[in-house]
Motif scaffolding. Structure first.
Motif, PDB file in Angstrom:
ATOM      1  N   ILE A  71       0.849  -1.194   0.000  1.00 45.42           N
ATOM      2  CA  ILE A  71       0.000   0.000   0.000  1.00 45.42           C
ATOM      3  C   ILE A  71       0.884   1.244   0.000  1.00 45.42           C
ATOM      4  CG2 ILE A  71      -1.875  -1.201   1.197  1.00 45.42           C
ATOM      5  CD1 ILE A  71      -1.158   0.431   3.704  1.00 45.42           C
ATOM      6  N   LYS A  72       0.413   2.262  -0.704  1.00 42.92           N
ATOM      7  CA  LYS A  72       1.131   3.534  -0.781  1.00 42.92           C
ATOM      8  C   LYS A  72       0.161   4.648  -0.413  1.00 42.92           C
ATOM      9  CE  LYS A  72       3.941   6.471  -3.779  1.00 42.92           C
ATOM     10  NZ  LYS A  72       4.520   6.660  -5.145  1.00 42.92           N
ATOM     11  N   PRO A  73       0.277   5.190   0.812  1.00 43.06           N
ATOM     12  CA  PRO A  73      -0.650   6.239   1.231  1.00 43.06           C
ATOM     13  C   PRO A  73      -0.445   7.531   0.441  1.00 43.06           C
ATOM     14  CG  PRO A  73       0.537   5.291   3.107  1.00 43.06           C
ATOM     15  CD  PRO A  73       1.236   4.839   1.875  1.00 43.06           C
ATOM     16  N   SER A  74      -1.513   8.261   0.266  1.00 49.72           N
ATOM     17  CA  SER A  74      -1.416   9.605  -0.287  1.00 49.72           C
ATOM     18  C   SER A  74      -0.664  10.499   0.696  1.00 49.72           C
ATOM     19  CB  SER A  74      -2.821  10.167  -0.530  1.00 49.72           C
ATOM     20  OG  SER A  74      -2.792  11.571  -0.684  1.00 49.72           O
ATOM     21  N   THR A  75       0.073  11.464   0.181  1.00 48.14           N
ATOM     22  CA  THR A  75       0.809  12.379   1.059  1.00 48.14           C
ATOM     23  C   THR A  75      -0.135  13.287   1.844  1.00 48.14           C
ATOM     24  OG1 THR A  75       1.079  13.897  -0.816  1.00 48.14           O
ATOM     25  CG2 THR A  75       2.892  12.373  -0.363  1.00 48.14           C
ATOM     26  N   GLU A  76      -1.409  13.285   1.485  1.00 53.46           N
ATOM     27  CA  GLU A  76      -2.402  14.085   2.213  1.00 53.46           C
ATOM     28  C   GLU A  76      -3.306  13.209   3.080  1.00 53.46           C
ATOM     29  OE1 GLU A  76      -4.474  16.365  -0.689  1.00 53.46           O
ATOM     30  OE2 GLU A  76      -2.751  17.642  -1.166  1.00 53.46           O
ATOM     31  N   SER A  77      -2.960  11.932   3.195  1.00 49.96           N
ATOM     32  CA  SER A  77      -3.785  11.003   3.973  1.00 49.96           C
ATOM     33  C   SER A  77      -3.678  11.303   5.471  1.00 49.96           C
ATOM     34  CB  SER A  77      -3.327   9.567   3.698  1.00 49.96           C
ATOM     35  OG  SER A  77      -4.157   8.634   4.365  1.00 49.96           O
ATOM     36  N   SER A  78      -4.829  11.298   6.158  1.00 52.65           N
ATOM     37  CA  SER A  78      -4.844  11.574   7.592  1.00 52.65           C
ATOM     38  C   SER A  78      -6.166  11.094   8.177  1.00 52.65           C
ATOM     39  CB  SER A  78      -4.672  13.081   7.861  1.00 52.65           C
ATOM     40  OG  SER A  78      -5.791  13.803   7.355  1.00 52.65           O
ATOM     41  N   GLY A  79      -6.252  11.135   9.495  1.00 51.72           N
ATOM     42  CA  GLY A  79      -7.516  10.851  10.172  1.00 51.72           C
ATOM     43  C   GLY A  79      -7.662   9.453  10.725  1.00 51.72           C
ATOM     44  N   THR A  80      -6.686   8.564  10.456  1.00 52.86           N
ATOM     45  CA  THR A  80      -6.819   7.175  10.909  1.00 52.86           C
ATOM     46  C   THR A  80      -5.459   6.591  11.276  1.00 52.86           C
ATOM     47  OG1 THR A  80      -6.526   6.242   8.688  1.00 52.86           O
ATOM     48  CG2 THR A  80      -8.787   6.741   9.375  1.00 52.86           C
ATOM     49  N   ASN A  81      -5.507   5.516  12.053  1.00 55.62           N
ATOM     50  CA  ASN A  81      -4.383   4.611  12.214  1.00 55.62           C
ATOM     51  C   ASN A  81      -4.720   3.330  11.453  1.00 55.62           C
ATOM     52  OD1 ASN A  81      -2.838   6.284  13.939  1.00 55.62           O
ATOM     53  ND2 ASN A  81      -4.021   5.589  15.719  1.00 55.62           N
ATOM     54  N   ILE A  82      -3.714   2.711  10.851  1.00 55.18           N
ATOM     55  CA  ILE A  82      -3.939   1.507  10.044  1.00 55.18           C
ATOM     56  C   ILE A  82      -3.245   0.323  10.704  1.00 55.18           C
ATOM     57  CG2 ILE A  82      -3.635   0.436   7.785  1.00 55.18           C
ATOM     58  CD1 ILE A  82      -3.646   3.198   6.532  1.00 55.18           C
ATOM     59  N   TYR A  83      -4.020  -0.728  10.934  1.00 53.26           N
ATOM     60  CA  TYR A  83      -3.510  -1.940  11.581  1.00 53.26           C
ATOM     61  C   TYR A  83      -3.678  -3.134  10.646  1.00 53.26           C
ATOM     62  CZ  TYR A  83      -4.292   0.844  15.866  1.00 53.26           C
ATOM     63  OH  TYR A  83      -4.292   1.826  16.827  1.00 53.26           O
ATOM     64  N   LEU A  84      -2.934  -4.199  10.958  1.00 50.43           N
ATOM     65  CA  LEU A  84      -3.210  -5.506  10.370  1.00 50.43           C
ATOM     66  C   LEU A  84      -4.045  -6.294  11.360  1.00 50.43           C
ATOM     67  CD1 LEU A  84       0.209  -6.510   8.738  1.00 50.43           C
ATOM     68  CD2 LEU A  84      -1.938  -5.954   7.580  1.00 50.43           C
ATOM     69  N   ASP A  85      -5.142  -6.870  10.882  1.00 50.12           N
ATOM     70  CA  ASP A  85      -6.080  -7.608  11.736  1.00 50.12           C
ATOM     71  C   ASP A  85      -6.061  -9.073  11.339  1.00 50.12           C
ATOM     72  OD1 ASP A  85      -8.160  -8.684  13.134  1.00 50.12           O
ATOM     73  OD2 ASP A  85      -9.726  -7.439  12.247  1.00 50.12           O
ATOM     74  N   ARG A  86      -5.497  -9.903  12.199  1.00 49.74           N
ATOM     75  CA  ARG A  86      -5.484 -11.346  11.944  1.00 49.74           C
ATOM     76  C   ARG A  86      -6.193 -12.054  13.088  1.00 49.74           C
ATOM     77  NH1 ARG A  86      -0.307 -15.191  10.324  1.00 49.74           N
ATOM     78  NH2 ARG A  86      -1.534 -17.060   9.832  1.00 49.74           N
ATOM     79  N   ASN A  87      -7.374 -12.537  12.773  1.00 48.13           N
ATOM     80  CA  ASN A  87      -8.199 -13.243  13.765  1.00 48.13           C
ATOM     81  C   ASN A  87      -8.426 -12.408  15.028  1.00 48.13           C
ATOM     82  OD1 ASN A  87      -8.267 -15.526  12.064  1.00 48.13           O
ATOM     83  ND2 ASN A  87      -6.319 -16.269  12.892  1.00 48.13           N
ATOM     84  N   GLY A  88      -8.665 -11.124  14.834  1.00 47.66           N
ATOM     85  CA  GLY A  88      -8.967 -10.249  15.965  1.00 47.66           C
ATOM     86  C   GLY A  88      -7.759  -9.676  16.673  1.00 47.66           C
ATOM     87  N   LYS A  89      -6.556 -10.082  16.293  1.00 51.15           N
ATOM     88  CA  LYS A  89      -5.338  -9.529  16.890  1.00 51.15           C
ATOM     89  C   LYS A  89      -4.789  -8.436  15.984  1.00 51.15           C
ATOM     90  CE  LYS A  89      -4.040 -13.757  19.370  1.00 51.15           C
ATOM     91  NZ  LYS A  89      -2.977 -14.786  19.585  1.00 51.15           N
ATOM     92  N   LEU A  90      -4.588  -7.253  16.552  1.00 54.33           N
ATOM     93  CA  LEU A  90      -4.175  -6.094  15.765  1.00 54.33           C
ATOM     94  C   LEU A  90      -2.677  -5.844  15.898  1.00 54.33           C
ATOM     95  CD1 LEU A  90      -7.065  -3.564  16.518  1.00 54.33           C
ATOM     96  CD2 LEU A  90      -6.890  -5.218  14.649  1.00 54.33           C
ATOM     97  N   ARG A  91      -2.059  -5.502  14.751  1.00 54.98           N
ATOM     98  CA  ARG A  91      -0.658  -5.074  14.741  1.00 54.98           C
ATOM     99  C   ARG A  91      -0.584  -3.761  13.987  1.00 54.98           C
ATOM    100  NH1 ARG A  91       3.823  -5.482  11.373  1.00 54.98           N
ATOM    101  NH2 ARG A  91       2.871  -6.924   9.869  1.00 54.98           N
ATOM    102  N   LEU A  92      -0.005  -2.738  14.623  1.00 51.11           N
ATOM    103  CA  LEU A  92       0.045  -1.417  14.013  1.00 51.11           C
ATOM    104  C   LEU A  92       0.928  -1.430  12.770  1.00 51.11           C
ATOM    105  CD1 LEU A  92      -0.767   1.582  14.245  1.00 51.11           C
ATOM    106  CD2 LEU A  92       1.313   1.944  15.583  1.00 51.11           C
ATOM    107  N   LEU A  93       0.387  -0.937  11.673  1.00 50.64           N
ATOM    108  CA  LEU A  93       1.130  -0.845  10.424  1.00 50.64           C
ATOM    109  C   LEU A  93       1.528   0.593  10.122  1.00 50.64           C
ATOM    110  CD1 LEU A  93       2.087  -2.431   7.848  1.00 50.64           C
ATOM    111  CD2 LEU A  93      -0.093  -1.786   6.805  1.00 50.64           C
ATOM    112  N   LEU A  94       0.591   1.535  10.284  1.00 51.34           N
ATOM    113  CA  LEU A  94       0.850   2.934   9.966  1.00 51.34           C
ATOM    114  C   LEU A  94       0.094   3.852  10.930  1.00 51.34           C
ATOM    115  CD1 LEU A  94       0.689   3.286   6.064  1.00 51.34           C
ATOM    116  CD2 LEU A  94       2.522   4.113   7.525  1.00 51.34           C
TER     117      LEU A  94
END
Length: 286
Positions: free
Chosen positions: A85-108
């Motif tokens: 994934i390549k975020p837009s340079t103007e992207s904002s407003g969220t945190n992005i995680y990886l969700d595997r079977n309900g377990k979250l790992r922070l990605l961005l």
């Protein structure tokens, strides 16, 4: 009252609706708004993207969305894919995680998205869980990124700026000509060092293949092309004389260098393999 024929189809129709019919086969991109569940900030919406590349744009984020990136195939090879994934340079407003079977790992984190850097992970690591960061004013918040599904090896290496530049083996060199997104014969005209990579300006005399137009034609009569190829700074590439065979991958419209032997070395190797009958594909070397 249902006819017997319609009654027999009803379970299939219900299953279809639950599993497949709510998603179109060309569903590559998604655009939505948090205003649709404003006041329900704990709502979580499921999003399904089924193409090899596309975009996501979430305006005024509230609550959360789960983005399921699933190729439109049941092939076992699909489990060996990476997602970039390549975020837009103007992207904002969220945190992005990886969700595997309900377990979250922070990605961005929210503040990291504006850098516009590419992040890759195995498709087996789960879905994307995108959670809105609380703000008093959400009117200026938009989360947006491009995504691509790529071969695991390409996902890991194409954007690994810290990876050492190892020469390709003979077998890798021959295979690269058959499988790369671009294959071109040419010379290096200029090398510019940017913040995290080198940008190599090349002039192409013979264009064998390009997945997308990364090399621009010099005109109908010119029979030459120019373009830029990105490389890790560690490669220490320099401009100079001689012809090379450039191969590599195209990610988010940008060319990244793969194997790049001197053309005379490739020619010798190709002819040896041709005599032995071990060439993985044919290349016009005339």
């Amino acid at each position: 009252m249902l006819t017997p024929a319609l009654a027999s189809l009803l379970p299939l129709l219900i299953l279809c609706r639950i599993s497949f019919c709510q998603y179109s086969s060309d569903q590559c991109s998604w655009k939505g708004s948090g205003l649709t569940h404003e006041g329900h900030t704990r709502d979580v919406e499921q999003v399904y993207l089924r193409c090899s590349q596309g975009t996501l744009e979430w305006l005024y984020p509230t609550g959360a969305i789960i983005v399921n990136l699933r190729p439109n195939t049941v092939s076992p090879a699909a489990t060996r894919l990476s997602v970039c994934i390549k975020p837009s340079t103007e992207s904002s407003g969220t945190n992005i995680y990886l969700d595997r079977n309900g377990k979250l790992r922070l990605l961005l984190r929210e503040q990291d998205q504006a850098q516009g850097k590419v992040h890759c992970f195995s498709i087996q690591e789960g879905a994307l869980f995108i959670e809105a960061v609380p703000h008093m004013d959400i009117s200026r918040r938009i989360t947006a990124f491009q995504y691509e599904l790529v071969n695991n090896k390409l996902g890991a290496e194409a954007h690994s700026l810290d990876a050492a530049c190892q020469p390709c083996s003979d077998a890798e060199m021959l295979l690269a000509v058959c499988t790369s997104d671009f294959v071109a014969r040419g010379s290096i005209k200029k090398v510019e060092q940017e913040e995290e990579h080198s940008s190599v300006t090349v002039q192409i005399s013979h264009l064998y293949r390009q997945k997308t137009q990364v090399f621009a034609s010099g005109g109908v009569r010119a029979r030459s092309w120019t373009g830029r190829i990105k490389m890790s700074l560690r490669c220490g590439v320099k401009s100079g004389e001689g012809e090379f065979l450039f191969t590599g991958t195209v990610r988010f419209g940008e060319a990244w260098m793969g194997c790049a032997p001197r053309y005379k070395d490739f020619l010798r190797l190709y002819h040896e393999a041709q005599q032995q009958g071990t060439n993985p594909c044919h290349v016009d070397t005339d």
